[in-house]
Design a protein around this motif. Structure first.
Motif, PDB file in Angstrom:
ATOM      1  N   VAL A 153       0.758  -1.032   0.007  1.00  0.00           N
ATOM      2  CA  VAL A 153      -0.100   0.087   0.090  1.00  0.00           C
ATOM      3  C   VAL A 153       0.757   1.171   0.067  1.00  0.00           C
ATOM      4  CG1 VAL A 153      -1.772   1.269   1.402  1.00  0.00           C
ATOM      5  CG2 VAL A 153      -1.878  -1.313   1.077  1.00  0.00           C
ATOM      6  N   ASN A 154       1.938   1.056   0.772  1.00  0.00           N
ATOM      7  CA  ASN A 154       2.845   2.522   1.021  1.00  0.00           C
ATOM      8  C   ASN A 154       3.509   2.693  -0.415  1.00  0.00           C
ATOM      9  OD1 ASN A 154       2.130   2.622   3.429  1.00  0.00           O
ATOM     10  ND2 ASN A 154       3.994   1.573   4.171  1.00  0.00           N
ATOM     11  N   LEU A 155       3.746   1.413  -1.187  1.00  0.00           N
ATOM     12  CA  LEU A 155       4.272   1.826  -2.779  1.00  0.00           C
ATOM     13  C   LEU A 155       3.749   2.202  -3.418  1.00  0.00           C
ATOM     14  CD1 LEU A 155       6.364  -1.511  -2.997  1.00  0.00           C
ATOM     15  CD2 LEU A 155       7.432   0.676  -2.312  1.00  0.00           C
ATOM     16  N   THR A 156       2.212   1.925  -3.208  1.00  0.00           N
ATOM     17  CA  THR A 156       1.150   2.576  -4.363  1.00  0.00           C
ATOM     18  C   THR A 156       0.760   3.974  -3.967  1.00  0.00           C
ATOM     19  OG1 THR A 156       0.023   0.249  -4.043  1.00  0.00           O
ATOM     20  CG2 THR A 156      -1.343   2.311  -4.911  1.00  0.00           C
ATOM     21  N   LEU A 157       0.989   4.318  -2.734  1.00  0.00           N
ATOM     22  CA  LEU A 157       0.773   5.832  -2.376  1.00  0.00           C
ATOM     23  C   LEU A 157       1.821   6.761  -3.007  1.00  0.00           C
ATOM     24  CD1 LEU A 157      -0.192   5.440   1.382  1.00  0.00           C
ATOM     25  CD2 LEU A 157      -1.733   5.882  -0.740  1.00  0.00           C
ATOM     26  N   ILE A 158       3.037   6.234  -3.136  1.00  0.00           N
ATOM     27  CA  ILE A 158       4.278   6.935  -3.820  1.00  0.00           C
ATOM     28  C   ILE A 158       4.049   6.810  -5.220  1.00  0.00           C
ATOM     29  CG2 ILE A 158       6.591   6.903  -4.292  1.00  0.00           C
ATOM     30  CD1 ILE A 158       7.032   5.680  -1.451  1.00  0.00           C
ATOM     31  N   ARG A 159       3.593   5.603  -6.029  1.00  0.00           N
ATOM     32  CA  ARG A 159       3.472   5.702  -7.375  1.00  0.00           C
ATOM     33  C   ARG A 159       2.397   6.436  -7.692  1.00  0.00           C
ATOM     34  NH1 ARG A 159       6.926   2.437  -9.923  1.00  0.00           N
ATOM     35  NH2 ARG A 159       8.111   0.929  -8.884  1.00  0.00           N
ATOM     36  N   ARG A 160       1.323   6.585  -7.167  1.00  0.00           N
ATOM     37  CA  ARG A 160       0.137   7.331  -7.533  1.00  0.00           C
ATOM     38  C   ARG A 160       0.577   8.735  -7.811  1.00  0.00           C
ATOM     39  NH1 ARG A 160      -4.747   5.456  -3.604  1.00  0.00           N
ATOM     40  NH2 ARG A 160      -5.206   3.596  -4.747  1.00  0.00           N
ATOM     41  N   ARG A 161       1.538   9.384  -6.999  1.00  0.00           N
ATOM     42  CA  ARG A 161       1.911  10.834  -7.038  1.00  0.00           C
ATOM     43  C   ARG A 161       3.296  10.839  -8.214  1.00  0.00           C
ATOM     44  NH1 ARG A 161      -0.124  10.432  -1.856  1.00  0.00           N
ATOM     45  NH2 ARG A 161      -0.966  12.310  -1.077  1.00  0.00           N
ATOM     46  N   LEU A 162       3.922   9.768  -8.532  1.00  0.00           N
ATOM     47  CA  LEU A 162       4.865   9.980  -9.373  1.00  0.00           C
ATOM     48  C   LEU A 162       5.026   8.792 -10.376  1.00  0.00           C
ATOM     49  CD1 LEU A 162       7.449  11.622  -9.250  1.00  0.00           C
ATOM     50  CD2 LEU A 162       8.677   9.888  -7.937  1.00  0.00           C
ATOM     51  N   LYS A 163       4.374   9.477 -11.371  1.00  0.00           N
ATOM     52  CA  LYS A 163       3.862   8.474 -12.517  1.00  0.00           C
ATOM     53  C   LYS A 163       4.950   8.528 -13.491  1.00  0.00           C
ATOM     54  CE  LYS A 163      -0.674   9.257 -11.914  1.00  0.00           C
ATOM     55  NZ  LYS A 163      -0.647  10.266 -10.697  1.00  0.00           N
ATOM     56  N   THR A 164       6.194   8.175 -13.374  1.00  0.00           N
ATOM     57  CA  THR A 164       7.449   7.853 -14.353  1.00  0.00           C
ATOM     58  C   THR A 164       8.018   6.595 -14.376  1.00  0.00           C
ATOM     59  OG1 THR A 164       9.595   8.740 -14.667  1.00  0.00           O
ATOM     60  CG2 THR A 164       8.678   8.618 -12.527  1.00  0.00           C
ATOM     61  N   GLN A 165       8.520   6.165 -15.410  1.00  0.00           N
ATOM     62  CA  GLN A 165       9.218   4.823 -15.503  1.00  0.00           C
ATOM     63  C   GLN A 165      10.367   4.876 -14.776  1.00  0.00           C
ATOM     64  OE1 GLN A 165       8.828   6.702 -17.990  1.00  0.00           O
ATOM     65  NE2 GLN A 165      10.514   7.216 -19.339  1.00  0.00           N
ATOM     66  N   ASN A 166      11.008   6.105 -14.600  1.00  0.00           N
ATOM     67  CA  ASN A 166      12.460   6.156 -13.869  1.00  0.00           C
ATOM     68  C   ASN A 166      12.298   5.988 -12.391  1.00  0.00           C
ATOM     69  OD1 ASN A 166      13.703   6.518 -16.256  1.00  0.00           O
ATOM     70  ND2 ASN A 166      13.227   8.936 -16.203  1.00  0.00           N
ATOM     71  N   LEU A 167      11.095   5.628 -11.917  1.00  0.00           N
ATOM     72  CA  LEU A 167      10.920   5.446 -10.209  1.00  0.00           C
ATOM     73  C   LEU A 167      11.231   4.127 -10.149  1.00  0.00           C
ATOM     74  CD1 LEU A 167      10.270   6.251  -7.535  1.00  0.00           C
ATOM     75  CD2 LEU A 167       7.861   5.809  -8.157  1.00  0.00           C
ATOM     76  N   TRP A 168      12.419   3.532  -9.679  1.00  0.00           N
ATOM     77  CA  TRP A 168      12.839   2.160  -9.344  1.00  0.00           C
ATOM     78  C   TRP A 168      12.622   1.652  -8.120  1.00  0.00           C
ATOM     79  CZ3 TRP A 168      17.972   1.281 -12.848  1.00  0.00           C
ATOM     80  CH2 TRP A 168      17.391   1.242 -14.052  1.00  0.00           C
ATOM     81  N   LEU A 169      12.283   0.317  -7.940  1.00  0.00           N
ATOM     82  CA  LEU A 169      12.185  -0.285  -6.776  1.00  0.00           C
ATOM     83  C   LEU A 169      13.063  -1.412  -6.514  1.00  0.00           C
ATOM     84  CD1 LEU A 169      10.459  -0.659  -3.842  1.00  0.00           C
ATOM     85  CD2 LEU A 169       8.850  -2.039  -5.291  1.00  0.00           C
TER      86      LEU A 169
END
Length: 543
Positions: free
Chosen positions: A197-213
């Motif tokens: 859920v925490n990862l989802t909260l971040i990805r909802r705000r930062l929609k870029t393929q450069n956000l790596w996990l």
């Protein structure tokens, strides 16, 4: 509800695969020997009963261990079993998406003459079971880890390959408003105890393929999932590499809380100042990601860690970026002043009363002397006693139930303060100084930095009561020297003040308008240092 698929094709395919598992036994045995030579972990047996007995024994026949055996309805019946931990799984998913597809086969639809000559493979069984997260398991360590993580294990007679199916229970605490980082105009969501859920909260705000996990498992017994997130192309690769190395160095049985994990990766242990920033707000985490920092999330903890960190960051609040720049700058200056009051307020009073009465105006000095007449303790003991009492009341208010905690702390402070003054134990001026100091400490946005000021306040009072203003000056010099020596993942703690960087002063003490912050902090970002193009200053046309 079961997914909408062609059941007839699925039943035929499953029958073929299950019967093929026996015909491919020799090939699978060769693969198992090959895998055994590459790993020290014992492999799963092809005898279903032996596997189930071993699982029950290894887990101590725990009452929450559920084993469901069933027969796959093929022309040549085959035995299978699902194993899961009760309470960690979604029982509806097991019933609808595992048991019904496997047990709902019709015998007259089975075709065995063209059965493939190899055992069940991952790519084939996923066409029968609708799971995105499906993993092949061949060793016992992986089986136990998946089982105790909330997955369901599927074992079939005659096969040394098990399948871990993602059926974790999604019953988590709902997303609520932040408790320690309150914002008037800002977002009202905060992290919870679920890593996904925490990862989802971040990805909802930062929609870029450069956000790596990238994920890690920390703790030999706890096997806690830790995720690190960063924006590729903005973050400094050396910082990311340093974070990975520190996580890989952790060798312990348990990592449960965020504080345990933080103590393993922080730069300096013996310091009152935090070298890792903790936040419960996803919007704050995203803001730091865009500056080139790394976010660390630990499963089971409703906060995230941000590295590297500098001292000015602890005076910034989420509300600063939801207000106009001039209002935000004024409030920041107020926070810096309040921090100095919380740190030095009682010390300055003690030094002035004890050693430097000539610095106090005569009228005020007469009033203070009249108040202290009859007080049996020197100013230092008086200040330490009152500060200690105030800290006890504050801690009692936090630990008590919320409904009565605030009332007890407020009433306790009023009653004890008034009674102490009337009894002649402390002076009224000392009560005012301690109360002002306590209120000033609440203005610091970061709880960790506020606690640091509370700890250092007692040291400052001892120096002030021993050497006066000279002691305060000496203590401040030592404090600044210590701050200059601190690093956070290689970044100087006092950046951008020491070393001084003019371009990074745009968002340090003052906050300039958004269109003026055209570049990211120099030491964090590596490649993409430019936030926006020039010339975005508003210039409305005259009418």
């Amino acid at each position: 509800m079961a997914p909408n698929v062609n059941q007839t094709k699925k039943t035929k395919k499953l029958a073929e695969l299950l019967q093929a598992s026996k015909s491919g036994e020799m090939k699978q045995s060769e693969q198992s020997k090959q895998a055994q030579s590459n790993t020290d972990e014992p492999l799963i047996s092809d005898e279903l009963t032996s596997n189930l007995d071993k699982i029950s024994t290894e887990l101590g026949n725990s009452s929450d261990l559920a084993i469901r055996r069933f027969t796959v309805a093929t022309e040549i019946p085959n035995q299978g079993a699902v194993i899961y931990i009760d309470g960690l799984i979604d029982e509806d998913a097991i019933r609808d998406f595992i048991l019904e597809p496997l047990m709902g086969l019709e015998v007259n639809e089975v075709e065995t003459k063209d059965a493939p000559k190899h055992p069940i493979l991952h790519t084939e069984i996923e066409t029968l079971l609708p799971f995105v997260d499906m993993e092949e398991i061949t060793d016992w360590k992986s089986l136990y880890l998946s089982l105790l993580s909330g997955k369901t294990i599927l074992l079939v007679e005659g096969s040394q390959i098990g399948f871990a199916l993602s059926t974790q229970n999604g019953n988590w605490r709902g997303i609520q408003e932040p408790q320690s980082e309150i914002s008037v105009k800002g977002a009202k969501d905060s992290f919870i105890e679920s890593l996904s859920v925490n990862l989802t909260l971040i990805r909802r705000r930062l929609k870029t393929q450069n956000l790596w996990l990238e994920t890690f498992e920390v703790g030999e017994l706890t096997q806690t999932n830790v995720g690190i997130m960063y924006v590729k192309g903005i973050v400094n690769d050396k910082i990311v590499q340093e974070v990975k190395e520190r996580i890989n160095r952790i060798d312990t049985d348990e990592v449960v809380t965020i504080a345990q994990f933080q103590e393993f990766i922080e730069d300096e242990t013996f310091t009152p100042f935090p070298t890792v920033f903790v936040t419960e707000r996803p919007d704050v985490a995203v803001g730091h990601l865009l500056e080139g920092k790394v976010i660390l999330l630990v499963d089971g903890n409703p906060v995230s860690l941000i590295v590297p960190v500098t001292l000015p960051q602890f005076f910034h609040a989420a509300e600063d970026y939801y207000q106009r720049y001039d209002i935000s700058s004024l409030i920041r200056i107020l926070r810096y002043i309040s921090f100095l009051i919380a740190l030095l307020g009682p010390s300055i009073y003690v030094a002035a009363i004890t050693f430097h009465q000539d610095l106090i105006p005569t009228t005020l000095l007469v009033s203070l002397a009249a108040q202290r007449e009859g007080v049996p303790f020197p100013a230092l003991i008086e200040a330490v006693l009152m500060e200690f009492t105030f800290e006890v009341l504050r801690e009692a208010g936090i630990r008590m139930p919320r409904a009565i905690g605030q009332a007890v702390s407020i009433v306790g402070a009023l009653v004890i303060g008034q009674a102490a003054v009337q009894a002649g134990i402390v002076s009224a001026s000392m009560v005012i100084v301690v109360a002002a100091t306590g209120i000033a400490s609440f203005t610091t946005p970061s709880y960790d930095l506020a606690v640091s000021a509370r700890m250092l306040r007692f040291i400052m009072m001892i120096f002030a009561g021993t050497f006066g203003f000279y002691g305060i000056t000496l203590a401040l010099l030592m404090l600044v020297a210590h701050l200059c020596s601190l690093r956070s993942f290689g970044i100087p703690y006092l950046t951008p003040f020491a070393p001084f960087n003019l371009s990074d002063q745009k968002d340090a003490i003052f906050r300039l308008p958004i269109w003026a912050n055209q570049t990211r902090p120099r030491l964090y970002s590596q490649k993409n240092k430019k936030r926006m193009k020039q010339g975005l200053q508003p210039s409305p046309k005259k009418t």
